[in-house]
Design a protein around this motif. Structure first.
Motif, PDB file in Angstrom:
ATOM      1  N   UNK A   1     -14.913 -43.909 -25.605  1.00  0.00           N
ATOM      2  CA  UNK A   1     -14.666 -43.145 -26.713  1.00  0.00           C
ATOM      3  C   UNK A   1     -13.109 -42.506 -26.396  1.00  0.00           C
ATOM      4  N   UNK A   2     -12.849 -42.277 -25.243  1.00  0.00           N
ATOM      5  CA  UNK A   2     -11.626 -42.178 -24.498  1.00  0.00           C
ATOM      6  C   UNK A   2     -10.346 -43.135 -24.542  1.00  0.00           C
ATOM      7  N   UNK A   3     -11.010 -44.783 -24.132  1.00  0.00           N
ATOM      8  CA  UNK A   3     -10.492 -45.321 -24.303  1.00  0.00           C
ATOM      9  C   UNK A   3      -9.505 -45.860 -23.020  1.00  0.00           C
ATOM     10  N   UNK A   4     -10.310 -45.059 -21.780  1.00  0.00           N
ATOM     11  CA  UNK A   4      -8.958 -44.368 -20.335  1.00  0.00           C
ATOM     12  C   UNK A   4     -10.016 -45.556 -19.244  1.00  0.00           C
ATOM     13  N   UNK A   5      -8.983 -46.167 -18.494  1.00  0.00           N
ATOM     14  CA  UNK A   5      -9.107 -46.250 -17.594  1.00  0.00           C
ATOM     15  C   UNK A   5      -9.472 -45.624 -15.750  1.00  0.00           C
ATOM     16  N   UNK A   6     -10.334 -46.059 -15.566  1.00  0.00           N
ATOM     17  CA  UNK A   6     -10.610 -44.918 -14.086  1.00  0.00           C
ATOM     18  C   UNK A   6     -10.553 -45.784 -12.973  1.00  0.00           C
ATOM     19  N   UNK A   7     -10.705 -45.494 -11.574  1.00  0.00           N
ATOM     20  CA  UNK A   7     -10.522 -46.220 -10.683  1.00  0.00           C
ATOM     21  C   UNK A   7     -11.402 -45.808  -9.433  1.00  0.00           C
ATOM     22  N   UNK A   8     -11.910 -45.834  -8.003  1.00  0.00           N
ATOM     23  CA  UNK A   8     -12.054 -46.387  -6.850  1.00  0.00           C
ATOM     24  C   UNK A   8     -11.745 -46.906  -6.090  1.00  0.00           C
ATOM     25  N   UNK A   9     -11.307 -46.794  -4.522  1.00  0.00           N
ATOM     26  CA  UNK A   9     -10.976 -47.784  -3.303  1.00  0.00           C
ATOM     27  C   UNK A   9     -12.353 -47.557  -2.760  1.00  0.00           C
ATOM     28  N   UNK A  10     -12.414 -49.218  -2.968  1.00  0.00           N
ATOM     29  CA  UNK A  10     -14.213 -49.655  -2.262  1.00  0.00           C
ATOM     30  C   UNK A  10     -14.466 -48.728  -0.717  1.00  0.00           C
ATOM     31  N   UNK A  11     -13.340 -49.029  -0.335  1.00  0.00           N
ATOM     32  CA  UNK A  11     -13.143 -47.676   1.217  1.00  0.00           C
ATOM     33  C   UNK A  11     -13.347 -47.051   1.408  1.00  0.00           C
ATOM     34  N   UNK A  12     -12.758 -46.259   0.728  1.00  0.00           N
ATOM     35  CA  UNK A  12     -12.389 -44.774   0.352  1.00  0.00           C
ATOM     36  C   UNK A  12     -14.097 -44.603  -0.502  1.00  0.00           C
ATOM     37  N   UNK A  13     -14.597 -45.235  -1.323  1.00  0.00           N
ATOM     38  CA  UNK A  13     -16.528 -44.739  -1.834  1.00  0.00           C
ATOM     39  C   UNK A  13     -16.759 -44.730  -0.263  1.00  0.00           C
ATOM     40  N   UNK A  14     -16.706 -46.266   0.056  1.00  0.00           N
ATOM     41  CA  UNK A  14     -18.480 -46.082   1.905  1.00  0.00           C
ATOM     42  C   UNK A  14     -17.109 -45.489   2.717  1.00  0.00           C
ATOM     43  N   UNK A  15     -16.488 -44.836   2.598  1.00  0.00           N
ATOM     44  CA  UNK A  15     -16.001 -43.311   3.745  1.00  0.00           C
ATOM     45  C   UNK A  15     -16.944 -42.071   3.469  1.00  0.00           C
ATOM     46  N   UNK A  16     -16.557 -42.278   2.270  1.00  0.00           N
ATOM     47  CA  UNK A  16     -17.704 -41.054   2.142  1.00  0.00           C
ATOM     48  C   UNK A  16     -19.444 -41.039   1.775  1.00  0.00           C
ATOM     49  N   UNK A  17     -19.171 -42.237   2.005  1.00  0.00           N
ATOM     50  CA  UNK A  17     -20.895 -42.576   2.010  1.00  0.00           C
ATOM     51  C   UNK A  17     -21.235 -42.286   3.639  1.00  0.00           C
ATOM     52  N   UNK A  18     -20.500 -43.224   4.188  1.00  0.00           N
ATOM     53  CA  UNK A  18     -20.937 -42.510   5.870  1.00  0.00           C
ATOM     54  C   UNK A  18     -20.572 -41.247   6.209  1.00  0.00           C
ATOM     55  N   UNK A  19     -19.887 -40.343   5.079  1.00  0.00           N
ATOM     56  CA  UNK A  19     -20.228 -38.947   5.692  1.00  0.00           C
ATOM     57  C   UNK A  19     -21.156 -38.460   5.944  1.00  0.00           C
ATOM     58  N   UNK A  20     -21.868 -38.993   4.372  1.00  0.00           N
ATOM     59  CA  UNK A  20     -23.077 -38.223   3.929  1.00  0.00           C
ATOM     60  C   UNK A  20     -24.178 -38.786   4.734  1.00  0.00           C
ATOM     61  N   UNK A  21     -24.108 -39.802   4.877  1.00  0.00           N
ATOM     62  CA  UNK A  21     -24.835 -40.538   5.504  1.00  0.00           C
ATOM     63  C   UNK A  21     -24.842 -41.973   6.439  1.00  0.00           C
ATOM     64  N   UNK A  22     -24.832 -42.009   7.512  1.00  0.00           N
ATOM     65  CA  UNK A  22     -24.368 -43.143   8.054  1.00  0.00           C
ATOM     66  C   UNK A  22     -25.593 -44.393   8.023  1.00  0.00           C
ATOM     67  N   UNK A  23     -26.451 -43.631   7.476  1.00  0.00           N
ATOM     68  CA  UNK A  23     -27.448 -45.252   6.940  1.00  0.00           C
ATOM     69  C   UNK A  23     -27.935 -45.162   5.577  1.00  0.00           C
ATOM     70  N   UNK A  24     -25.825 -45.534   4.584  1.00  0.00           N
ATOM     71  CA  UNK A  24     -26.581 -45.168   3.543  1.00  0.00           C
ATOM     72  C   UNK A  24     -26.582 -46.744   2.987  1.00  0.00           C
TER      73      UNK A  24
END
Length: 605
Positions: free
Chosen positions: A116-139
């Protein structure tokens, strides 16, 4: 002529999702200019990567070349997902897909196209994993996770991705070039293990590790050792060398409890080993206990002295003993450093073709010289700092700069030698030490030029070039920490990140310093490095190098001033600005003639 009607013709139906995929692909490609990127779609049985994008690099001649440095992209597209209250968009990502991208061995990104907005968003996979690791070491045990896209993919971000991928490519090139596992030609070459590392029998595995384990350790093949150990059950009593080799492998891979179990078994037959191996076994077991918090730093140092005092304990411990004697302050530094130099020469003379030992010995010399040079700088400044108007034009500082230049030239020579000999751990250690030297040089320069009566002017702004140099150092430390992680030397990784924290603290970059502190704590806790926790907490509670310098030097200078006042020596307030520059006492340096580094042996090409 009757118009052809498609209503009654059986043809493949149009899938709206496939249309959206085509649209997102068509909009995605133009974001990456053809002069810098080559986009390659993954169409053959891909399981989670839509594009591999290769970097192009312009040469000085003006020609562009393909680099084979690449990053991976998984493209998600939707026109139905509603924005969250903060404007972000949430997409469910499977753990299997996250792991698939992590296994890719190159930078990887999730990209989200919002139709709808013709927009691209992104996320670095390593950054995503780092956030998951902080929340739960057994993600990894969960089937899927919610990824919130909030960062727009624009030209600036793409330029950053280019730089990250290029830097990652250079690092991997260095690793591939220099991290080769040496294998003893006369030994391991005659042993056949099948392509799948299949185990023939427990007895054969044990015999293999007992005979060829030292070569595997020297080749850093710790995962291979661990695989064999885990497949060697059940087993009765084994040769002590088997337990030693497997214990070292688990230690290097951060499994401290398993390492301690095996090393203790090996220690029960300590006398069966030659003296150098006994020393190595004892040291590794002590280090394991210290990292786990079972042994205090004081007790560890006390036991280390026993090892270094043992005859025939090996070159490494002889170097440590010589360094400890220099650090003990039992002799005058000018005498101690000469004795240290002589000891190092004698150690190298006994094993001149051992390049790694030579690098370790020379690096220890650099460590000692750095301590002495900064100590002498501080002492020499005590004579002028209260009176000089131009501290950075003083004989003391100008001579220090000259000595520092010679010091760093030798460090660069040693780094080059380490690279040529494939000793990448040594290269990383030296690179980290060079950044630490720069940090200490800058805070000494800044603080010593801003002494105001009885204290340092801590509000004085830093030189912009110095700020840029320190920021660049932090970026390099991140890459060095990455190489330590790849090498699985996490103790060194913590030390490297400690230096980054100290620099960020000195720069006043509190938020990034906090993130670095959290990263250090995560590594310590993930590896049960209880012994490193006290050292880390000491640093973050006012014991960074610059904080210690400010506190100790202020006490020293004010102590001298109080003594002068007490005995009644008066210094006129109207002295001319250049009187102390013209009559400055000749600086004294413990090290003026540096130890000459010699590199007679080069490996065969």
């Amino acid at each position: 002529m009757k118009q052809y009607d498609f209503d009654d013709v059986n043809l493949p139906k149009v899938n709206p999702n496939e249309d959206l995929e085509t649209i997102s692909n068509n909009y995605f490609r133009p974001l990456f200019t053809v002069d810098k990127f080559e986009i390659r779609s993954e169409t053959a049985r891909d399981k989670g990567i839509d594009f591999h994008i290769e970097l192009k690099k312009e040469q000085s001649s003006g020609d562009s070349v393909y680099t084979n440095f690449r990053f991976a992209v998984q493209l998600k597209a939707t026109e139905t997902v509603q924005a969250n209250t903060d404007g972000s968009f949430s997409i469910q990502i499977y753990s299997s897909n996250i792991n698939y991208l992590l296994n890719n061995g190159m930078p990887a990104f999730y990209v989200f196209y919002h139709q709808p907005t013709l927009s691209f968003y992104y996320e670095n996979v390593n950054s995503f994993v780092a956030e998951l690791q902080k929340k739960d070491g057994e993600w990894n045990k969960q089937e899927k996770h919610s990824l919130r896209f909030s960062k727009l993919l624009d030209a600036t971000v793409i330029a950053d991705i280019y730089k990250e991928t290029f830097d990652n490519g250079i690092l991997l090139r260095q690793l591939n070039q220099f991290l080769k596992f040496p294998v003893a030609k006369d030994n391991v070459g005659g042993v056949i293990i099948d392509a799948n590392n299949e185990v023939y029998s427990v007895a054969e595995n044990i015999a293999y590790i007992d005979q060829f384990g030292p070569d595997l350790v020297n080749g850093h093949q710790f995962n291979f050792i661990i695989e064999i150990e885990q497949r060697s059950h059940p087993r009765a009593e084994v040769p002590p060398r088997f337990n030693l080799i497997c214990g070292i492998a688990y230690f290097q891979r951060g499994n401290m409890y398993k390492a301690m179990e095996l090393l203790k078994l090996a220690q029960q037959k300590l006398q069966s080993f030659e003296p150098e191996v006994q020393a190595m076994l004892t040291y590794t077991l002590l280090n394991t206990k210290f990292l786990l918090g079972i042994m205090s730093k004081q007790d560890f140092d006390k036991e280390m002295l026993k090892i270094t005092d043992t005859k025939n304990s090996g070159s490494f411990f002889a170097i440590e003993k010589a360094y400890n004697e220099l650090s003990s302050h039992k002799v005058k530094p000018s005498i101690g450093i000469k004795k240290f130099y002589k000891t190092i020469r004698d150690i190298i003379k006994k094993d001149q073709r051992n390049a790694h030992m030579r690098i370790t010995a020379y690096a220890k010399i650099l460590d000692a010289e750095a301590i002495l040079l900064f100590h002498d700088l501080e002492i020499n400044f005590t004579y002028i700092i209260r009176y000089t108007k131009k501290p950075l034009e003083s004989k003391v500082y100008l001579e220090f700069l000259k000595l520092g230049k010679a010091y760093l030239q030798r460090m660069d020579l040693l780094t080059d030698f380490a690279l040529k000999n494939g000793y990448f751990l040594g290269v990383s250690n030296l690179a980290s030490s060079k950044i630490e030297w720069n940090y200490k040089k800058i805070f000494h320069k800044h603080l010593l030029s801003h002494w105001n009566n009885r204290s340092f002017d801590l509000n004085a702004p830093l030189n912009q070039n110095d700020i840029a140099s320190l920021v660049e150092g932090c970026e390099k430390l991140d890459k060095i920490a990455g190489s330590y992680e790849m090498l699985e030397h996490r103790e060194n990784m913590v030390s490297c990140l400690n230096t980054k924290y100290e620099i960020l603290h000195f720069l006043g970059n509190i938020e990034e310093a906090k993130l670095t502190k959290e990263r250090i704590v995560n590594i310590i806790e993930a590896n049960d490095f209880v012994g490193l926790k006290a050292r880390h907490e000491d640093m973050i509670n006012g014991r960074t190098a610059h904080e210690r310098f400010i506190k100790d030097y202020t006490l020293r200078l004010n102590g001298i001033q109080d003594l002068i006042d007490k005995i009644g020596i008066e210094i006129p307030d109207d002295l001319s600005e250049d009187i102390y520059e013209r009559n400055e006492k000749e600086p004294e340096w413990t090290v003026s003639d540096f130890f000459e580094f010699k590199f007679p042996y080069q490996p065969e090409s």
